[in-house]
Design a protein around this motif. Structure first.
Motif, PDB file in Angstrom:
ATOM      1  N   ALA A 108       8.894  12.661  -2.879  1.00 24.99           N
ATOM      2  CA  ALA A 108       7.689  11.837  -2.919  1.00 24.99           C
ATOM      3  C   ALA A 108       7.615  10.925  -1.698  1.00 24.99           C
ATOM      4  O   ALA A 108       6.534  10.707  -1.132  1.00 24.99           O
ATOM      5  N   PHE A 109       8.751  10.388  -1.281  1.00 26.29           N
ATOM      6  CA  PHE A 109       8.762   9.575  -0.057  1.00 26.29           C
ATOM      7  C   PHE A 109       8.329  10.410   1.144  1.00 26.29           C
ATOM      8  O   PHE A 109       7.549   9.950   1.989  1.00 26.29           O
ATOM      9  N   LEU A 110       8.841  11.624   1.245  1.00 26.56           N
ATOM     10  CA  LEU A 110       8.457  12.491   2.359  1.00 26.56           C
ATOM     11  C   LEU A 110       6.956  12.755   2.329  1.00 26.56           C
ATOM     12  O   LEU A 110       6.299  12.808   3.388  1.00 26.56           O
ATOM     13  N   ASP A 111       6.413  12.937   1.134  1.00 25.78           N
ATOM     14  CA  ASP A 111       4.994  13.238   0.993  1.00 25.78           C
ATOM     15  C   ASP A 111       4.136  12.140   1.602  1.00 25.78           C
ATOM     16  O   ASP A 111       3.092  12.404   2.202  1.00 25.78           O
ATOM     17  N   VAL A 112       4.566  10.885   1.471  1.00 27.41           N
ATOM     18  CA  VAL A 112       3.783   9.746   1.944  1.00 27.41           C
ATOM     19  C   VAL A 112       4.144   9.351   3.374  1.00 27.41           C
ATOM     20  O   VAL A 112       3.270   9.022   4.184  1.00 27.41           O
ATOM     21  N   LEU A 113       5.424   9.385   3.713  1.00 27.31           N
ATOM     22  CA  LEU A 113       5.891   8.810   4.975  1.00 27.31           C
ATOM     23  C   LEU A 113       5.836   9.768   6.159  1.00 27.31           C
ATOM     24  O   LEU A 113       5.625   9.343   7.297  1.00 27.31           O
ATOM     25  N   VAL A 114       6.038  11.066   5.911  1.00 27.12           N
ATOM     26  CA  VAL A 114       6.256  12.009   7.006  1.00 27.12           C
ATOM     27  C   VAL A 114       4.934  12.450   7.628  1.00 27.12           C
ATOM     28  O   VAL A 114       4.004  12.859   6.927  1.00 27.12           O
ATOM     29  N   THR A 148       0.831  -1.205   0.000  1.00 25.43           N
ATOM     30  CA  THR A 148       0.000   0.000   0.000  1.00 25.43           C
ATOM     31  C   THR A 148       0.863   1.252   0.000  1.00 25.43           C
ATOM     32  O   THR A 148       0.587   2.225  -0.721  1.00 25.43           O
ATOM     33  N   CYS A 149       1.919   1.237   0.805  1.00 20.46           N
ATOM     34  CA  CYS A 149       2.836   2.384   0.860  1.00 20.46           C
ATOM     35  C   CYS A 149       3.503   2.602  -0.492  1.00 20.46           C
ATOM     36  O   CYS A 149       3.597   3.736  -0.979  1.00 20.46           O
ATOM     37  N   ALA A 150       3.954   1.519  -1.132  1.00 18.82           N
ATOM     38  CA  ALA A 150       4.636   1.643  -2.422  1.00 18.82           C
ATOM     39  C   ALA A 150       3.711   2.227  -3.483  1.00 18.82           C
ATOM     40  O   ALA A 150       4.111   3.101  -4.262  1.00 18.82           O
ATOM     41  N   VAL A 151       2.470   1.771  -3.509  1.00 23.15           N
ATOM     42  CA  VAL A 151       1.519   2.302  -4.488  1.00 23.15           C
ATOM     43  C   VAL A 151       1.236   3.779  -4.207  1.00 23.15           C
ATOM     44  O   VAL A 151       1.095   4.586  -5.139  1.00 23.15           O
ATOM     45  N   ALA A 152       1.169   4.159  -2.934  1.00 24.69           N
ATOM     46  CA  ALA A 152       0.921   5.563  -2.587  1.00 24.69           C
ATOM     47  C   ALA A 152       2.062   6.461  -3.061  1.00 24.69           C
ATOM     48  O   ALA A 152       1.826   7.566  -3.574  1.00 24.69           O
ATOM     49  N   VAL A 153       3.305   6.017  -2.900  1.00 23.41           N
ATOM     50  CA  VAL A 153       4.447   6.802  -3.386  1.00 23.41           C
ATOM     51  C   VAL A 153       4.396   6.914  -4.904  1.00 23.41           C
ATOM     52  O   VAL A 153       4.632   7.992  -5.484  1.00 23.41           O
ATOM     53  N   TYR A 213       3.857  18.640 -16.207  1.00 25.41           N
ATOM     54  CA  TYR A 213       3.929  18.698 -17.662  1.00 25.41           C
ATOM     55  C   TYR A 213       2.577  18.938 -18.316  1.00 25.41           C
ATOM     56  O   TYR A 213       2.459  18.905 -19.549  1.00 25.41           O
ATOM     57  N   GLY A 214       1.550  19.192 -17.510  1.00 24.49           N
ATOM     58  CA  GLY A 214       0.247  19.535 -18.050  1.00 24.49           C
ATOM     59  C   GLY A 214      -0.399  18.422 -18.845  1.00 24.49           C
ATOM     60  O   GLY A 214      -1.026  18.678 -19.886  1.00 24.49           O
ATOM     61  N   ILE A 215      -0.268  17.189 -18.378  1.00 22.21           N
ATOM     62  CA  ILE A 215      -0.857  16.047 -19.068  1.00 22.21           C
ATOM     63  C   ILE A 215      -1.750  15.280 -18.110  1.00 22.21           C
ATOM     64  O   ILE A 215      -1.722  15.502 -16.887  1.00 22.21           O
ATOM     65  N   ALA A 216      -2.561  14.386 -18.645  1.00 19.54           N
ATOM     66  CA  ALA A 216      -3.411  13.538 -17.802  1.00 19.54           C
ATOM     67  C   ALA A 216      -2.559  12.453 -17.149  1.00 19.54           C
ATOM     68  O   ALA A 216      -1.541  12.009 -17.705  1.00 19.54           O
ATOM     69  N   SER A 217      -2.982  12.012 -15.967  1.00 21.95           N
ATOM     70  CA  SER A 217      -2.220  10.989 -15.242  1.00 21.95           C
ATOM     71  C   SER A 217      -2.066   9.724 -16.057  1.00 21.95           C
ATOM     72  O   SER A 217      -1.017   9.064 -16.031  1.00 21.95           O
ATOM     73  N   ASP A 261       1.726   6.762  -6.842  1.00 18.48           N
ATOM     74  CA  ASP A 261       0.636   7.678  -7.193  1.00 18.48           C
ATOM     75  C   ASP A 261       1.058   9.134  -7.004  1.00 18.48           C
ATOM     76  O   ASP A 261       0.678  10.011  -7.788  1.00 18.48           O
ATOM     77  N   THR A 262       1.829   9.394  -5.949  1.00 13.23           N
ATOM     78  CA  THR A 262       2.320  10.750  -5.711  1.00 13.23           C
ATOM     79  C   THR A 262       3.227  11.210  -6.846  1.00 13.23           C
ATOM     80  O   THR A 262       3.124  12.345  -7.334  1.00 13.23           O
ATOM     81  N   LEU A 263       4.106  10.331  -7.274  1.00 16.01           N
ATOM     82  CA  LEU A 263       4.997  10.656  -8.397  1.00 16.01           C
ATOM     83  C   LEU A 263       4.207  10.915  -9.678  1.00 16.01           C
ATOM     84  O   LEU A 263       4.482  11.882 -10.409  1.00 16.01           O
ATOM     85  N   VAL A 264       3.239  10.064  -9.941  1.00 18.62           N
ATOM     86  CA  VAL A 264       2.449  10.204 -11.175  1.00 18.62           C
ATOM     87  C   VAL A 264       1.673  11.513 -11.164  1.00 18.62           C
ATOM     88  O   VAL A 264       1.645  12.254 -12.155  1.00 18.62           O
TER      89      VAL A 264
END
Length: 412
Positions: free
Chosen positions: A190-196, A90-95, A107-111, A97-100
């Motif tokens: 991205a790791f900080l966004d999910v983990l912290v 779950t953590c890996a998928v969350a990171v 870049y102004g594009i769809a995910s 998703d954050t990157l995507v």
């Protein structure tokens, strides 16, 4: 355990993974899970000595890069199928998703149109390893320092990801490096966004261990991960004061009434538990649900968490350290109807009060053959009479026989 990420020397995925290895985490299980999924790679950790002292650096070695997926849905499916714990997946998928999301905004594009380069795709294979490492350390709270603002030279080495890094930096505290050469990468942020859980200037507690991780050989990044034992502030309850408590809670909508009642009974009976609260409500899809909240001192959090999981089979707990203000109080006794009741003596705004313990009231009521309201109403009437100095004399006239036959009645 608590960890503090000291990002003063930068943050990157490689540096974080290397710091976890420096703390003693082994990653063979993740390597085996990736190999089973058809992505044979190895994490090679090398002990080194650099400007921030001894630490580790990591290289990711691939046996076959042709099989590496580049589109996020394929990578997410890979992470979700790995033979590691659900929490790590779950953590890996969350990171990811954050990157995507950050890449799409940058870049102004769809995910769904995001497609990683082969180098970026290889970089994502660090993600499950870092999430695994945090779980292996038993991290319950993760704190981080503010982030350094990268110099132009450092940004140039990460130029292909700088727009994504910029998006991920939004909402996070930063500080000027004023000449320091640091590197902040999109994966690191991205790791900080999910983990912290919280950004704080410095750790608080007793520093137990230190892991130092360096970025790739061409990077100046150095990340320190501190293992912290929170300082337990034990206060004197006779004087009152502030102390930390652990609050654990979960939403429950899967237990029947009998199982829920037994769970509450078991939790209330634990000496480690300070309080148990059940708040009924309505959950998703209009199902009857409720909030189970349990308080304990932080040093008992592991045993209480296990008990909550054992007696409810909930799939997750929310946990946080709170501070509570305790009124000055001492153990006392109240003489009532010829009985000695355990009580609390406490002080509010300079005035002293006494409150009988519920268990003592119930036991005395059973012994006298009356209901608890009879005892409480006797106390209430005595307080109305204002006889606080001579309550022994007042109590002597209130016998068990008088209680059964209407003595000191209240109400109609």
């Amino acid at each position: 355990m608590d960890v503090y990420l000291d990002c003063a020397g930068g943050v990157s995925g490689h540096a974080l993974l290397a710091a976890l290895a420096d703390l003693g985490v082994a990653f063979q299980e993740v390597e085996e899970a990736l190999r089973t999924a058809g992505l044979p790679c190895r994490y090679v950790f090398m002990p080194i000595v650099e400007g921030m002292g001894t630490g580790h650096r990591v290289n990711v070695i691939w046996e076959s890069r042709e099989l590496l997926p580049r589109r996020p849905p394929e990578i997410a499916a890979l992470f979700s199928a790995l033979s590691i714990s659900q929490a790590t997946r779950t953590c890996a998928v969350a990171v990811l998703d954050t990157l995507v999301g950050a890449t799409a905004r940058a870049y102004g594009i769809a995910s769904e149109d995001v497609c990683f380069s082969s180098e970026e795709a290889m970089l994502t294979m660090i993600v499950p390893a870092v999430c695994y490492g945090m779980e292996q350390l038993g991290v319950t709270h993760c704190f981080s320092s503010p982030l350094p603002w990268p110099k132009t030279t450092a940004e140039a080495s990460c130029a292909q990801t700088s727009p994504v890094t910029a998006r991920l930096l939004l909402g996070k505290p930063v500080f000027s490096t004023t000449g320091a050469d640091v590197c902040v990468t999109h994966l690191g942020v991205a790791f900080l966004d999910v983990l912290v859980d919280e950004f704080v200037p410095a750790p608080s507690g007793v520093l137990q261990a230190l892991g130092t991780g360096y970025g790739v050989a061409t990077s100046s990044c150095c990340l320190r991960v501190w293992h912290i034992r929170p300082t337990m502030v034990t206060i004197d309850h006779t004087r009152g004061g502030r102390e930390p408590v652990m609050q654990m809670e979960t939403h429950v909508d899967h237990l029947n009434g009998e199982d829920l009642g037994l769970a509450l009974t078991e939790l209330m009976a634990m000496p480690e538990v300070l309080d148990v609260l059940w708040l009924p409500g309505v959950g998703k899809k209009n199902r009857p649900a409720g909030l189970l909240r349990v308080l304990c001192f932080p040093e008992y959090q592991d045993s209480v968490a296990r008990a909550m999981l054992r007696h409810t089979h909930t799939l997750g707990l929310r946990m946080q350290i709170l501070e509570r203000l305790v009124l000055p109080r001492t153990a006392a006794h109240i003489s009532l109807a010829g009985e000695d009741l355990a009580a609390k003596r406490y002080t509010v705004e300079g005035h002293e009060y006494m409150r009988p313990e519920a268990d003592s009231l119930a036991e005395t009521a059973r012994r006298l053959g009356v209901g608890v309201p009879a005892l409480r109403n006797t106390l209430y009437n005595r307080e109305l009479a204002g006889d606080t100095q001579n309550h022994d004399k007042k109590t002597a006239a209130t016998t068990p026989h008088e209680l059964k036959n209407g003595g000191h009645q209240c109400g109609g």
